[in-house]
Design an enzyme around this catalytic site. Structure first.
Site, PDB file in Angstrom:
ATOM      1  N   ASP A  43       0.831  -1.202   0.000  1.00 37.12           N
ATOM      2  CA  ASP A  43       0.000   0.000   0.000  1.00 37.12           C
ATOM      3  C   ASP A  43       0.861   1.245   0.000  1.00 37.12           C
ATOM      4  OD1 ASP A  43      -2.097  -1.651   0.125  1.00 37.12           O
ATOM      5  OD2 ASP A  43      -2.899  -0.934   2.041  1.00 37.12           O
ATOM      6  N   ALA A  44       1.941   1.164   0.777  1.00 32.95           N
ATOM      7  CA  ALA A  44       2.794   2.340   0.914  1.00 32.95           C
ATOM      8  C   ALA A  44       3.431   2.682  -0.425  1.00 32.95           C
ATOM      9  CB  ALA A  44       3.867   2.073   1.964  1.00 32.95           C
ATOM     10  N   SER A  92     -13.510  11.675  -6.792  1.00 29.17           N
ATOM     11  CA  SER A  92     -12.547  11.670  -5.717  1.00 29.17           C
ATOM     12  C   SER A  92     -12.241  13.146  -5.399  1.00 29.17           C
ATOM     13  CB  SER A  92     -11.410  10.780  -6.187  1.00 29.17           C
ATOM     14  OG  SER A  92     -10.224  11.397  -6.150  1.00 29.17           O
ATOM     15  N   LEU A  93     -11.365  13.424  -4.484  1.00 23.40           N
ATOM     16  CA  LEU A  93     -11.139  14.808  -4.053  1.00 23.40           C
ATOM     17  C   LEU A  93      -9.682  15.210  -4.208  1.00 23.40           C
ATOM     18  CD1 LEU A  93     -13.131  14.707  -0.691  1.00 23.40           C
ATOM     19  CD2 LEU A  93     -13.778  15.993  -2.734  1.00 23.40           C
ATOM     20  N   GLU A 126     -16.485  19.184   7.105  1.00 23.09           N
ATOM     21  CA  GLU A 126     -16.928  17.972   7.807  1.00 23.09           C
ATOM     22  C   GLU A 126     -15.786  16.966   7.835  1.00 23.09           C
ATOM     23  OE1 GLU A 126     -19.362  17.786   4.248  1.00 23.09           O
ATOM     24  OE2 GLU A 126     -19.349  15.599   4.438  1.00 23.09           O
ATOM     25  N   LYS A 128     -13.476  13.871   7.107  1.00 24.51           N
ATOM     26  CA  LYS A 128     -13.282  12.976   5.970  1.00 24.51           C
ATOM     27  C   LYS A 128     -13.153  11.570   6.530  1.00 24.51           C
ATOM     28  CE  LYS A 128     -10.622  12.391   1.758  1.00 24.51           C
ATOM     29  NZ  LYS A 128     -10.287  10.971   1.860  1.00 24.51           N
ATOM     30  N   ASP A 130     -12.552   7.701   6.828  1.00 26.47           N
ATOM     31  CA  ASP A 130     -11.637   6.782   6.167  1.00 26.47           C
ATOM     32  C   ASP A 130     -12.297   5.414   5.999  1.00 26.47           C
ATOM     33  OD1 ASP A 130      -9.369   5.957   4.961  1.00 26.47           O
ATOM     34  OD2 ASP A 130      -8.127   5.897   6.763  1.00 26.47           O
ATOM     35  N   ARG A 149     -17.634   2.402  -5.595  1.00 33.60           N
ATOM     36  CA  ARG A 149     -17.137   3.377  -6.561  1.00 33.60           C
ATOM     37  C   ARG A 149     -16.500   2.722  -7.784  1.00 33.60           C
ATOM     38  NH1 ARG A 149     -13.121   8.068  -4.659  1.00 33.60           N
ATOM     39  NH2 ARG A 149     -11.709   6.333  -4.330  1.00 33.60           N
ATOM     40  N   TYR A 236     -23.087  11.888   2.786  1.00 38.62           N
ATOM     41  CA  TYR A 236     -22.501  13.228   2.652  1.00 38.62           C
ATOM     42  C   TYR A 236     -22.635  13.829   1.259  1.00 38.62           C
ATOM     43  CZ  TYR A 236     -18.568  10.266   1.180  1.00 38.62           C
ATOM     44  OH  TYR A 236     -17.790   9.318   0.576  1.00 38.62           O
ATOM     45  N   LYS A 300     -16.539  21.956   1.205  1.00 40.76           N
ATOM     46  CA  LYS A 300     -17.359  22.062  -0.010  1.00 40.76           C
ATOM     47  C   LYS A 300     -17.972  23.450  -0.108  1.00 40.76           C
ATOM     48  CE  LYS A 300     -18.479  17.184   0.566  1.00 40.76           C
ATOM     49  NZ  LYS A 300     -19.408  16.196   1.104  1.00 40.76           N
ATOM     50  N   LYS A 324      -6.157  17.446   4.444  1.00 39.05           N
ATOM     51  CA  LYS A 324      -5.657  16.232   5.104  1.00 39.05           C
ATOM     52  C   LYS A 324      -4.896  16.576   6.381  1.00 39.05           C
ATOM     53  CE  LYS A 324      -5.950  12.579   2.993  1.00 39.05           C
ATOM     54  NZ  LYS A 324      -5.478  12.089   1.713  1.00 39.05           N
ATOM     55  N   CYS A 429      25.438  -1.577 -14.558  1.00 46.06           N
ATOM     56  CA  CYS A 429      24.059  -1.984 -14.302  1.00 46.06           C
ATOM     57  C   CYS A 429      24.050  -3.245 -13.426  1.00 46.06           C
ATOM     58  CB  CYS A 429      23.362  -2.257 -15.629  1.00 46.06           C
ATOM     59  SG  CYS A 429      21.728  -2.968 -15.422  1.00 46.06           S
ATOM     60  N   CYS A 432      22.653  -6.285 -15.691  1.00 46.51           N
ATOM     61  CA  CYS A 432      23.309  -6.883 -16.858  1.00 46.51           C
ATOM     62  C   CYS A 432      24.800  -6.587 -16.911  1.00 46.51           C
ATOM     63  CB  CYS A 432      22.638  -6.425 -18.150  1.00 46.51           C
ATOM     64  SG  CYS A 432      22.959  -4.710 -18.564  1.00 46.51           S
ATOM     65  N   CYS A 447      21.541   2.544 -17.578  1.00 49.73           N
ATOM     66  CA  CYS A 447      22.193   1.362 -18.115  1.00 49.73           C
ATOM     67  C   CYS A 447      22.240   1.488 -19.626  1.00 49.73           C
ATOM     68  CB  CYS A 447      21.384   0.121 -17.714  1.00 49.73           C
ATOM     69  SG  CYS A 447      21.744  -1.338 -18.701  1.00 49.73           S
ATOM     70  N   CYS A 453      19.838  -6.021 -21.582  1.00 53.91           N
ATOM     71  CA  CYS A 453      19.650  -5.901 -20.136  1.00 53.91           C
ATOM     72  C   CYS A 453      18.319  -6.542 -19.761  1.00 53.91           C
ATOM     73  CB  CYS A 453      19.654  -4.439 -19.726  1.00 53.91           C
ATOM     74  SG  CYS A 453      19.262  -4.215 -17.971  1.00 53.91           S
TER      75      CYS A 453
HETATM   76  S1  IVH Z   1     -17.409  14.192  -0.794  1.00 49.56           S
HETATM   77  C1  IVH Z   1     -17.883  15.150  -4.856  1.00 49.56           C
HETATM   78  N1  IVH Z   1     -17.297  13.967   1.800  1.00 49.56           N
HETATM   79  O1  IVH Z   1     -13.070  10.604   0.288  1.00 49.56           O
HETATM   80  C2  IVH Z   1     -17.182  14.801  -3.668  1.00 49.56           C
HETATM   81  N2  IVH Z   1     -16.066  12.430   0.493  1.00 49.56           N
HETATM   82  O2  IVH Z   1     -10.743  11.197  -1.283  1.00 49.56           O
HETATM   83  C3  IVH Z   1     -17.338  13.406  -3.299  1.00 49.56           C
HETATM   84  N3  IVH Z   1     -14.881  10.733   1.781  1.00 49.56           N
HETATM   85  O3  IVH Z   1     -14.323   9.361  -2.699  1.00 49.56           O
HETATM   86  C4  IVH Z   1     -16.808  13.097  -2.011  1.00 49.56           C
HETATM   87  N4  IVH Z   1     -15.527  11.430   3.758  1.00 49.56           N
HETATM   88  O4  IVH Z   1     -14.961   8.153  -0.504  1.00 49.56           O
HETATM   89  C5  IVH Z   1     -16.878  13.485   0.628  1.00 49.56           C
HETATM   90  N5  IVH Z   1     -17.299  13.838   4.088  1.00 49.56           N
HETATM   91  C6  IVH Z   1     -16.906  13.369   2.941  1.00 49.56           C
HETATM   92  C7  IVH Z   1     -16.065  12.253   2.846  1.00 49.56           C
HETATM   93  C8  IVH Z   1     -15.655  11.815   1.594  1.00 49.56           C
HETATM   94  C9  IVH Z   1     -14.834  10.527   3.099  1.00 49.56           C
HETATM   95  C10 IVH Z   1     -14.186   9.923   0.796  1.00 49.56           C
HETATM   96  C11 IVH Z   1     -14.991   9.544  -0.410  1.00 49.56           C
HETATM   97  C12 IVH Z   1     -14.253  10.139  -1.572  1.00 49.56           C
HETATM   98  C13 IVH Z   1     -12.881  10.210  -1.034  1.00 49.56           C
HETATM   99  C14 IVH Z   1     -12.020  11.178  -1.782  1.00 49.56           C
END
Ligand code: IVH
Length: 706
Positions: A43-44, A92-93, A126, A128, A130, A149, A236, A300, A324, A429, A432, A447, A453
């Site tokens: 993931d990292a 997504s945001l 608001e 966010k 996870d 999604r 939301y 928003k 964030k 390299c 190779c 290289c 290679c």
């Molecule tokens: S609004 C049009 N509000 O964060 C905007 N997203 O990184 C749509 N998420 O895909 C998202 N909390 O899965 C919104 N209060 C919140 C949220 C939120 C978590 C997630 C959501 C989005 C992702 C984007």
């Protein structure tokens, strides 16, 4: 991997190469994770690559690719669930990390809308959450469908699973006939702990964190398992609607609450940037005691009419942003420095770390960018980290933020082992043994082995089968590596003789772990399917340096037929020829790319490899651009004078969405001039050249917006 040069230090060409590489690597990683359920990178590492891609795109917006990983939200759905096309894309945001980013967000919105600083713009703020987003479709008050999604366009149908979540009402009253409610599925800390404890008793899999537990629980083919898992849901946002919910974001959320959805109690109306920062600070303070994971706040624009005007970028709305929580730091030991060799031969140093949790993610690899970075200098020679170098055995500080690749930020010299020696960057390299040279002005050592290679050959093959290239189902990175090391394929052409070489029995393949009769058959069928290949995909698939997907498309559109293109490239090697000028005349093709192209076709070995490949293919002609859809697609438009109903930025964005090219000056190539009050010399020139000129209303009528 190509060289991890600091994003700020990338040249445009390097950036282009990097973006291509990232698109490739992330495309494969996405599918490995989401579709095959068999992650190939941590993931990292994934987050770091996504972050790097975003940072490069932010610095070079023009280089953003058609197959950009930032356009691909998640991955296409797994096979187990039926697929659902979202009536409205799931977005997504964009991310913000500090007060400056928030001020900029506000300023950007004001500029776009043409709203002065003295006039307030309201925002909601608001937590966010996870978790994972879910879209719930209600028709006439009844829950009809729930979808994840997926890639934002197509998600998985998880209706049966969603029905087991108590926060999700089965029926609602006084709602619009069609209402898609969107929100986050999550698991509380307490429920997460209890679930892991139950799993332990059954010797079942432990979940790494609440988000993974929520995702794993929702995406169960057997809904009775979901039912036994305590999932929660916050609403939301919304998608498809037959009637508006309200006029503001805040009122819409209140309406959702009135309909029976759980909404977050920390949602607040903020009147300015100061309010936003204060609410962020408050939520950050409460973070540890909320009882569920959040990773920031979401801001928003409150007025929905303004949200509509601001509209969307490809995957993110202009009217919202995620603020964030700060990057996390951790100290750990540097166990080794490995060198990875990329498709173009770049040697990139990777830090192998004693695994350490940084911001909830286990990090065991970090970038060391390039050889200068290790010695304590940036790519321009300036001192970084007070000039401290990095040695194997050192205690190093790992830094990870949402948009920053995990990197080594610092070294603790007091803990340096006595026997630690300065790292010596290889000049050959490691794959190779060929010389690895660093050209002047290049931060990266490469290289020189070319196709001899193995690392380059394998990376080239992986690129060849990638989604944006040949996209051969069943032949991913892993399989390519296996086939390469077994000596079954050494170059792309070999893929198309696999079946013939295996003969009817296919015994060899079937004997390999992970392959059976059916999968072998499917693979051969997938390969057969790709013998007919569009020109642009073939060109992109060749992996010629600097030639990305977007450029491949542009080039294919210019030459239409592969044979014509090949012949043209050979003639274009002479840089005084008209063919060279023609190649450079393509908008988006510069000298560096043009030279890489002519070189590829001029070099005996490379050319022969291309010929061997093309002999197995039927290359489909490129299509001339389709201008039928939009009234301005493919046209060059110039805006001049004042616009009254929208700002210049808004007009430009709209025009570009409709496929027009917006230019700043009028010339014989201009197709249309939109002139507002105060238009001067440009309008005059347009009149002289006989170019069609519209006023703002005429423009709005043309693009069909009242
Ligand atoms: S609004 C049009 N509000 O964060 C905007 N997203 O990184 C749509 N998420 O895909 C998202 N909390 O899965 C919104 N209060 C919140 C949220 C939120 C978590 C997630 C959501 C989005 C992702 C984007």
């Amino acid at each position: 991997m190509t060289g991890q040069i600091a994003v700020e230090a990338l040249s445009e060409k390097e950036a282009q190469g990097e973006l291509a590489r990232l698109a490739k690597v992330l495309g494969v990683a996405n599918r490995a994770y989401h579709v095959w359920d068999a992650p190939e990178i941590s993931d990292a590492e994934y987050d770091a690559l996504i972050a790097r891609n975003a940072a490069i795109e932010a610095r070079f917006p023009k280089l953003k690719r058609a197959d950009s990983p930032s356009e691909q939200v998640g991955a296409t759905p797994a096979d187990g669930f039926t697929k659902v096309s979202h009536a409205q894309r799931m977005l997504s945001l964009g991310n913000a990390f500090d007060a400056g980013d928030i001020a900029e967000f506000d300023a950007r919105i004001r500029k776009y809308l043409g709203v002065e600083a003295a006039v307030p713009i309201e925002y909601t703020s608001e937590p966010k959450i996870d978790g994972l987003s879910l879209s719930l479709r209600y028709e006439n008050g009844v829950l009809k469908q729930a979808a994840t999604r997926g890639d934002g366009v197509v998600g998985e149908n998880v209706t049966a699973n969603a029905r087991t979540i108590t926060d999700i009402p089965e029926e609602i009253t006084d709602a619009p006939d069609v209402l898609e409610v969107r929100g986050e599925v999550y698991m509380s800390h307490a429920d997460f702990e209890a679930l892991n404890a139950r799993q332990a008793v059954k010797s079942d899999k432990q979940f790494a964190n609440p988000r993974n537990a929520a995702a794993g629980s929702l995406r169960q083919l057997d809904a009775s398992i979901t039912k036994a898992r305590p999932l929660k849901f916050f609403a939301y946002a919304w998608g498809d609607l037959s009637a508006p919910l309200a006029e503001t974001q805040m009122a819409a959320i209140e309406r959702l609450a009135a309909l029976g959805f759980a909404t977050n109690p920390l949602t607040k109306l903020c009147r300015n940037v100061e309010d936003l920062l204060a609410h962020y600070a408050k939520i950050e303070q409460m973070r540890a005691t909320l009882g569920y994971d959040i990773d920031g706040v979401v801001i928003k624009v409150n007025e929905l009419a303004l949200q509509r005007r601001l509209g969307l970028r490809s995957t993110t709305p202009r009217w919202a942003i995620a603020h964030k929580f700060p990057a996390e730091l951790a100290w750990t030991r540097l166990e080794a420095i490995d060198i990875q060799v990329g498709r173009t031969g770049a040697l990139s140093p990777v830090a192998r770390l004693h695994p350490v949790t940084v911001g909830g993610v286990v990090v065991s690899n970090a970038t060391l960018h390039n050889e200068d970075y290790i010695t304590g200098r940036d790519s321009k020679g300036a001192v970084i980290r007070d000039g401290k170098d990095i040695r194997v055995g050192d205690w190093v500080q790992v830094y990870r933020a949402g948009d920053v690749i995990p990197k080594i930020a610092d070294v603790d010299l007091s803990k340096r082992p006595k026997d630690a020696v300065p790292y010596v960057f290889p000049v050959t390299c490691p794959e190779c043994g060929s010389d690895a040279v660093r050209e002047e002005g290049d931060a990266v050592r490469r290289c020189t082995g070319g196709i001899i290679c193995p690392a380059q050959a394998v990376e080239k093959l992986k690129h060849f089968v990638a989604r944006a290239a040949f996209d051969i189902e069943g032949l991913g990175s892993k399989q390519v590596e296996q086939f390469y090391s077994d000596g079954w394929i050494a170059e792309p052409a070999d893929i198309f003789t696999l079946q013939e070489r295996f003969g009817q029995g296919m015994q060899q393949l079937k004997n390999r772990e992970g392959w059976g009769e059916k999968s072998a058959e499917n693979l051969f069928k997938a390969i057969e399917d790709k013998r007919r290949i569009p020109f642009a995909r073939l060109l992109y698939g060749l992996g010629i340096r600097h030639v990305g997907e977007a450029a491949s498309n542009l080039i294919a559109r210019e030459y239409i037929r592969w044979q014509e293109f090949e012949a043209a490239m050979i003639r274009a090697a002479d840089e005084s020829s008209p063919e060279w000028a023609r190649l450079l005349g393509i908008d988006g093709v510069g000298e560096v790319m043009a030279r890489a192209l002519t070189k590829a076709f001029a070099q005996e070995a490379e050319r022969a490899g291309i010929d061997r490949l093309v002999a197995h293919l039927a290359v489909l002609d490129a299509e001339r651009p389709d201008t039928s859809g939009s009234p301005v697609a493919g046209k060059t438009v110039v805006f001049t004078g004042t616009m009254e109903k929208m700002t210049r930025a808004e007009a430009k964005a709209r025009a570009e969405t409709l496929g027009a090219k917006v230019s700043g000056s009028v010339s014989a190539k201009t197709d249309l001039v939109v002139a507002g009050p105060g238009a001067g010399s440009k309008a005059k020139k347009a009149a002289e050249l006989g170019i069609e000129t519209l006023d703002e209303d005429g423009w709005i009528a043309l693009i069909g917006e009242a």
